[in-house]
Design a protein around this motif. Structure first.
Motif, PDB file in Angstrom:
ATOM      1  N   SER A  10     -20.263 -47.260 -71.367  1.00 47.25           N
ATOM      2  CA  SER A  10     -20.012 -45.810 -72.025  1.00 47.25           C
ATOM      3  C   SER A  10     -21.032 -44.941 -72.066  1.00 47.25           C
ATOM      4  CB  SER A  10     -19.476 -45.862 -73.381  1.00 47.25           C
ATOM      5  OG  SER A  10     -18.172 -46.327 -73.344  1.00 47.25           O
ATOM      6  N   LEU A  11     -22.140 -45.547 -72.394  1.00 46.69           N
ATOM      7  CA  LEU A  11     -23.514 -44.639 -72.322  1.00 46.69           C
ATOM      8  C   LEU A  11     -23.934 -44.240 -70.977  1.00 46.69           C
ATOM      9  CD1 LEU A  11     -25.580 -46.512 -75.125  1.00 46.69           C
ATOM     10  CD2 LEU A  11     -24.340 -44.436 -75.250  1.00 46.69           C
ATOM     11  N   ALA A  12     -23.596 -44.989 -69.988  1.00 46.24           N
ATOM     12  CA  ALA A  12     -24.132 -44.877 -68.600  1.00 46.24           C
ATOM     13  C   ALA A  12     -23.080 -43.465 -68.273  1.00 46.24           C
ATOM     14  CB  ALA A  12     -23.826 -45.900 -67.761  1.00 46.24           C
ATOM     15  N   VAL A  13     -21.757 -43.578 -68.590  1.00 47.43           N
ATOM     16  CA  VAL A  13     -20.837 -42.561 -68.255  1.00 47.43           C
ATOM     17  C   VAL A  13     -21.413 -41.240 -69.047  1.00 47.43           C
ATOM     18  CG1 VAL A  13     -18.561 -41.667 -68.417  1.00 47.43           C
ATOM     19  CG2 VAL A  13     -18.875 -43.912 -67.644  1.00 47.43           C
ATOM     20  N   LEU A  38     -25.418 -44.854 -61.071  1.00 51.31           N
ATOM     21  CA  LEU A  38     -25.228 -43.579 -61.060  1.00 51.31           C
ATOM     22  C   LEU A  38     -25.813 -42.468 -61.922  1.00 51.31           C
ATOM     23  CD1 LEU A  38     -23.398 -41.477 -59.519  1.00 51.31           C
ATOM     24  CD2 LEU A  38     -21.384 -41.851 -61.267  1.00 51.31           C
ATOM     25  N   GLY A  39     -26.238 -42.858 -63.117  1.00 48.20           N
ATOM     26  CA  GLY A  39     -26.627 -42.093 -63.961  1.00 48.20           C
ATOM     27  C   GLY A  39     -28.258 -41.880 -63.576  1.00 48.20           C
ATOM     28  N   MET A  40     -28.749 -43.092 -63.341  1.00 49.14           N
ATOM     29  CA  MET A  40     -30.494 -43.130 -62.835  1.00 49.14           C
ATOM     30  C   MET A  40     -30.679 -42.181 -61.477  1.00 49.14           C
ATOM     31  SD  MET A  40     -31.611 -46.940 -63.713  1.00 49.14           S
ATOM     32  CE  MET A  40     -30.650 -47.876 -62.559  1.00 49.14           C
ATOM     33  N   SER A  41     -29.627 -42.539 -60.581  1.00 45.32           N
ATOM     34  CA  SER A  41     -29.512 -41.834 -59.175  1.00 45.32           C
ATOM     35  C   SER A  41     -29.752 -40.146 -59.645  1.00 45.32           C
ATOM     36  CB  SER A  41     -28.477 -42.146 -58.522  1.00 45.32           C
ATOM     37  OG  SER A  41     -28.441 -43.634 -58.180  1.00 45.32           O
ATOM     38  N   VAL A  56     -26.432 -30.473 -58.463  1.00 45.62           N
ATOM     39  CA  VAL A  56     -25.831 -31.847 -59.095  1.00 45.62           C
ATOM     40  C   VAL A  56     -24.729 -32.340 -57.837  1.00 45.62           C
ATOM     41  CG1 VAL A  56     -23.792 -30.641 -60.155  1.00 45.62           C
ATOM     42  CG2 VAL A  56     -25.206 -32.590 -61.184  1.00 45.62           C
ATOM     43  N   LEU A  57     -24.343 -31.631 -56.995  1.00 49.13           N
ATOM     44  CA  LEU A  57     -23.248 -32.019 -56.256  1.00 49.13           C
ATOM     45  C   LEU A  57     -24.147 -33.117 -55.023  1.00 49.13           C
ATOM     46  CD1 LEU A  57     -20.279 -31.897 -55.456  1.00 49.13           C
ATOM     47  CD2 LEU A  57     -20.874 -29.759 -54.294  1.00 49.13           C
ATOM     48  N   PRO A  58     -25.128 -32.810 -54.385  1.00 48.82           N
ATOM     49  CA  PRO A  58     -25.833 -33.794 -53.462  1.00 48.82           C
ATOM     50  C   PRO A  58     -26.234 -34.973 -54.366  1.00 48.82           C
ATOM     51  CG  PRO A  58     -27.120 -31.620 -53.572  1.00 48.82           C
ATOM     52  CD  PRO A  58     -25.776 -31.308 -54.351  1.00 48.82           C
ATOM     53  N   ALA A  59     -26.691 -34.483 -55.649  1.00 51.63           N
ATOM     54  CA  ALA A  59     -27.322 -35.727 -56.409  1.00 51.63           C
ATOM     55  C   ALA A  59     -26.399 -36.717 -56.862  1.00 51.63           C
ATOM     56  CB  ALA A  59     -27.907 -35.136 -57.763  1.00 51.63           C
ATOM     57  N   VAL A  60     -24.805 -36.179 -57.101  1.00 57.77           N
ATOM     58  CA  VAL A  60     -24.096 -37.282 -57.458  1.00 57.77           C
ATOM     59  C   VAL A  60     -23.416 -37.804 -55.990  1.00 57.77           C
ATOM     60  CG1 VAL A  60     -21.283 -37.396 -58.030  1.00 57.77           C
ATOM     61  CG2 VAL A  60     -23.198 -35.970 -59.299  1.00 57.77           C
ATOM     62  N   LEU A  61     -23.408 -37.099 -55.123  1.00 53.17           N
ATOM     63  CA  LEU A  61     -22.795 -37.802 -53.607  1.00 53.17           C
ATOM     64  C   LEU A  61     -23.555 -38.534 -52.803  1.00 53.17           C
ATOM     65  CD1 LEU A  61     -21.022 -34.417 -52.429  1.00 53.17           C
ATOM     66  CD2 LEU A  61     -19.902 -36.504 -53.074  1.00 53.17           C
ATOM     67  N   GLY A  62     -24.897 -38.535 -53.053  1.00 51.99           N
ATOM     68  CA  GLY A  62     -25.704 -39.526 -52.372  1.00 51.99           C
ATOM     69  C   GLY A  62     -25.466 -40.909 -52.868  1.00 51.99           C
ATOM     70  N   ALA A  63     -25.581 -40.974 -54.287  1.00 50.60           N
ATOM     71  CA  ALA A  63     -25.383 -42.272 -54.796  1.00 50.60           C
ATOM     72  C   ALA A  63     -23.916 -42.824 -54.715  1.00 50.60           C
ATOM     73  CB  ALA A  63     -25.495 -42.085 -56.332  1.00 50.60           C
ATOM     74  N   VAL A  64     -22.930 -41.961 -54.726  1.00 52.82           N
ATOM     75  CA  VAL A  64     -21.515 -42.392 -54.695  1.00 52.82           C
ATOM     76  C   VAL A  64     -21.035 -42.845 -53.361  1.00 52.82           C
ATOM     77  CG1 VAL A  64     -19.176 -41.529 -54.560  1.00 52.82           C
ATOM     78  CG2 VAL A  64     -20.596 -40.795 -56.653  1.00 52.82           C
ATOM     79  N   LEU A  65     -21.727 -42.163 -52.231  1.00 55.34           N
ATOM     80  CA  LEU A  65     -21.500 -42.416 -50.900  1.00 55.34           C
ATOM     81  C   LEU A  65     -22.155 -44.017 -50.735  1.00 55.34           C
ATOM     82  CD1 LEU A  65     -20.575 -42.191 -47.943  1.00 55.34           C
ATOM     83  CD2 LEU A  65     -22.767 -40.896 -47.564  1.00 55.34           C
ATOM     84  N   VAL A  66     -23.281 -44.244 -51.412  1.00 57.83           N
ATOM     85  CA  VAL A  66     -23.985 -45.651 -51.258  1.00 57.83           C
ATOM     86  C   VAL A  66     -22.980 -46.658 -51.829  1.00 57.83           C
ATOM     87  CG1 VAL A  66     -25.869 -47.197 -51.664  1.00 57.83           C
ATOM     88  CG2 VAL A  66     -26.174 -44.771 -50.701  1.00 57.83           C
ATOM     89  N   GLN A  67     -22.647 -46.224 -52.943  1.00 62.30           N
ATOM     90  CA  GLN A  67     -21.627 -47.112 -53.847  1.00 62.30           C
ATOM     91  C   GLN A  67     -20.384 -47.660 -53.285  1.00 62.30           C
ATOM     92  OE1 GLN A  67     -20.747 -45.511 -57.837  1.00 62.30           O
ATOM     93  NE2 GLN A  67     -21.063 -47.342 -58.771  1.00 62.30           N
TER      94      GLN A  67
END
Lengths: 244, 247
Positions: free
Chosen positions: A73-76, A227-230, B167-178
């Protein structure tokens, strides 16, 4: 295709994103989840004695579920905070409070903005674009619930048609759709600027490192917080790279 | 739902009652959640004085559907055997199923010594999801609603601007790897990366008009090619389907 809309071209998203009506809807979303939990708990309490489940077992189950949810939850919440500047608190809370995820909601918003010829976050991201993006992610989220509402009764009856879906297709098609979608959305960011490339690369690298360490060290919290750290690391890199 | 052969009739009756209550109220609360979640954006679109044409909404929805339509159907199918009917109505309303609700249910079952798939296990997961939902809502309200709103008010505008822009590339880079790592399908991954790269770096510069449907083209192309080039091992050797990890 479409020219960015002229009227209401104000890019002050947070002015409408914090409208009182939207806060009211957030309260409604939270309320529905609370009511559902109370009804389900009562149903469990009634059925429990027939399967030798004691009140102590129910308490233990509730506590186990609550404690194990603290980390995730904290991560989200960290991910949600990073999205506040883009969508405002009510949209973030109702999208992530109800079915939704950063991956889906940000992607859906980006796709919706794209259909208006706008990009999230820059001067083309007007109030109207925000409203269309919010609509698109919400109705997209609603489709998961509609699919659940339709499929759950079918699956309960052991519907032959649903069960007959080819297992090979179930293995390949979802993976292909997800990786294809995120690869395309991610690559679309790259030609925008050098800073976009740096941001994307740092985010991907931090996630890869978190997953690798999670596996080699057996620390699953690294996976939860990946995800949060990234996002935080990538935004930090963006701040440095853009020189602002 | 297989009852143990020694279960008395009272057990069956109590569990039938549980199934009836959770299906009826699960459906009702989910429909309510669905409507409330749409009320906000609909208000903005139609009463917010923003002059948005319905066609723009349909086009935006169609573009999102072309990208995620397959996942909408596949995800409930993959989670049903793990969650069971009652928890389906909870899980698909609360979200974060794979990273939060499933571990919560599993830990609760272990702690009271209930096996997954049994009725006791089913009840334990429903209760555990209630516990997880309580923590989820509380942490969102405190850390995002209160702390986050405060944070937004003190963060320097330059940092806000950078967040908004990147924030869009910052989310998508990680999400793609995941996505790549959790799906564990090297062949599909290579095809997806190649198709997406071809769409973004070759097709789009040549035909800019396709920008609106580029993701849909990439998804469709990847699905078709991945299916055509799938490994045709005997079913026993093939890897079991991984649950999709979007929610």
């Amino acid at each position: 295709m479409h020219t960015p809309m002229a009227p209401n071209g104000s890019a002050d998203i947070l002015a409408i994103a914090n409208a009182p009506v939207l806060w009211l809807c957030v309260a409604g979303v939270f309320g529905v989840i609370v009511v559902q939990s109370l009804i389900f708990l009562r149903a469990v309490r009634r059925a429990a004695p027939s399967v030798q489940m004691t009140p102590g077992d129910i308490r233990t189950s509730f506590r186990s579920g609550a404690v194990s949810a603290i980390g995730p939850s904290l991560a989200v919440a960290l991910v949600a905070i990073a999205l506040l500047a883009l969508f405002g608190a009510p949209a973030v809370l109702s999208r992530i409070g109800l079915i939704g995820s950063a991956a889906y909601d940000v992607s859906a918003a980006g796709i919706a903005a794209g259909t208006l010829g706008a990009k999230l976050g820059d001067e083309s991201y007007t109030q109207s674009v925000f409203a269309v993006a919010f609509f698109a992610m919400s109705i997209g989220g609603a489709m998961w619930m509609i699919a659940t509402l339709i499929l759950t009764p079918l699956l309960r009856r052991g519907d032959a048609k649903v069960r007959a879906i080819n297992p090979a297709a179930m293995a390949v098609v979802p993976a292909a759709a997800l990786i294809g979608a995120f690869a395309c959305l991610g690559f679309t960011e790259l030609p925008k600027s050098g800073t976009h490339v740096v941001t994307f690369a740092v985010s991907a690298a931090v996630m890869a490192l978190s997953l690798l360490l999670a596996k080699t060290l057996g620390k699953s919290w690294l996976r939860e917080w990946g995800l949060g750290m990234s996002i935080v690391a990538a935004l930090g890199a963006a701040l440095l790279a853009s020189g602002s | 739902m297989t009852a143990t052969s020694t279960a008395p009739a009272a057990t069956d009756q109590a569990m039938a009652e549980f199934d009836r209550t959770t299906s009826r109220w699960g459906r009702a609360t989910m429909i309510a959640g669905l409507l409330v979640s749409l009320a906000g954006p609909l208000y903005l679109v139609f009463a917010g004085g923003l002059d948005i044409a319905p066609a723009q909404l349909w086009i935006a929805f169609a573009a999102v559907a072309a990208t995620f339509g397959i996942i909408w159907i596949v995800e409930p199918l993959t989670y049903y055997p793990i969650l069971g009917p009652a928890a389906m109505y909870q899980a698909f309303m609360i979200g974060n199923i794979s990273n939060k609700l499933l571990p919560a249910a599993l830990i609760a079952q272990t702690n009271i010594g209930a096996k997954p798939g049994t009725r006791r296990g089913q009840l334990a997961s429903v209760v555990a999801i209630c516990g997880a939902a309580a923590v989820h809502l509380a942490s969102l309200a405190v850390f995002v609603g209160l702390l986050g709103s405060w944070l937004i008010s003190v963060i320097p505008p330059a940092a806000m601007n950078v967040t908004r822009l990147y924030v869009l590339p910052a989310v998508l880079g990680a999400v793609l790897v995941q996505a790549i790592v959790s799906m564990k399908q090297p062949r599909t991954t290579v095809i997806a990366l190649a198709v997406a790269a071809a769409v973004v770096f070759l097709v789009l510069p040549a035909v800019p008009g396709l920008a609106m449907v580029s993701t849909a083209i990439a998804v469709l192309g990847t699905v078709l090619l991945a299916w055509f080039f799938r490994s045709r091992q005997p079913a026993s050797e093939a890897r079991p389907a991984q649950p999709v990890h979007l929610e």
